[in-house]
Design a protein around this motif. Structure first.
Motif, PDB file in Angstrom:
ATOM      1  N   ALA A 118      -6.922   3.588  -5.438  1.00  0.00           N
ATOM      2  CA  ALA A 118      -6.018   4.255  -4.494  1.00  0.00           C
ATOM      3  C   ALA A 118      -4.857   4.911  -5.233  1.00  0.00           C
ATOM      4  O   ALA A 118      -4.434   6.025  -4.883  1.00  0.00           O
ATOM      5  N   ALA A 122       0.835  -1.209   0.000  1.00  0.00           N
ATOM      6  CA  ALA A 122       0.000   0.000   0.000  1.00  0.00           C
ATOM      7  C   ALA A 122       0.868   1.256   0.000  1.00  0.00           C
ATOM      8  O   ALA A 122       0.578   2.222  -0.712  1.00  0.00           O
ATOM      9  N   GLU A 178     -10.592  -5.282  -5.738  1.00  0.00           N
ATOM     10  CA  GLU A 178      -9.884  -4.557  -4.682  1.00  0.00           C
ATOM     11  C   GLU A 178      -9.850  -3.063  -4.983  1.00  0.00           C
ATOM     12  O   GLU A 178      -9.883  -2.646  -6.138  1.00  0.00           O
ATOM     13  N   TYR A 232      -7.510  -0.889  -5.457  1.00  0.00           N
ATOM     14  CA  TYR A 232      -6.074  -0.850  -5.718  1.00  0.00           C
ATOM     15  C   TYR A 232      -5.766   0.234  -6.740  1.00  0.00           C
ATOM     16  O   TYR A 232      -5.086   1.213  -6.434  1.00  0.00           O
ATOM     17  N   CYS A 269       0.799   0.439 -10.295  1.00  0.00           N
ATOM     18  CA  CYS A 269       0.111  -0.851 -10.349  1.00  0.00           C
ATOM     19  C   CYS A 269       0.993  -1.987 -10.850  1.00  0.00           C
ATOM     20  O   CYS A 269       0.740  -3.153 -10.543  1.00  0.00           O
ATOM     21  N   ARG A 327      -6.033   2.856   0.459  1.00  0.00           N
ATOM     22  CA  ARG A 327      -5.650   1.437   0.347  1.00  0.00           C
ATOM     23  C   ARG A 327      -5.613   0.789   1.732  1.00  0.00           C
ATOM     24  O   ARG A 327      -6.030  -0.365   1.900  1.00  0.00           O
TER      25      ARG A 327
END
Length: 124
Positions: A76, A18, A71, A73, A51, A109
């Protein structure tokens, strides 16, 4: 692999990821802006930079990619990159914008990890 789970918490890797996700979203966006990219492509480059670390981790671990799960992800990473862009365009110093944007991305996250927040599943 090297440390027992009583020393190394089971979800520690998710928390480190994160932090890396938020930081690389900001760093990628900042680098793209410094090289003369327009704002939208700079944010896209920041999100992609962030990512790819998770994708590589999943490939090495042999699990389905985090990008294919529901998610929070990419969201975030997009938040971190967008906040950085907004703060720098508003005239805030790069250092302070980096810290604040990274904290925003990490917070989203982290909330997703801690409370199990997820995006809705696609019904298709």
């Amino acid at each position: 692999w090297l440390l027992p789970t009583r020393i190394w918490p089971e979800r520690a890797l998710e928390w480190f990821d994160a932090g890396g996700l938020a930081a690389f979203a900001v760093f990628g966006t900042g680098k793209a802006l410094s090289l003369g990219a327009a704002p939208l492509p700079a944010v896209v480059m920041g999100v992609m930079s962030a990512c790819m670390g998770g994708v590589i981790r999943d490939v090495v671990a042999g699990v389905p990619s985090i990008l294919l799960r529901n998610e929070l992800y990419v969201t975030a990473a997009l938040l971190a990159a967008g906040v950085f862009l907004g703060l720098t365009m508003a005239g805030l110093s790069s250092g302070l914008a980096t810290i604040l944007a990274t904290l925003c991305g990490f917070s989203l996250r982290g909330a997703a990890i801690h409370w199990g927040l997820r995006l809705p599943r696609h019904k298709g």
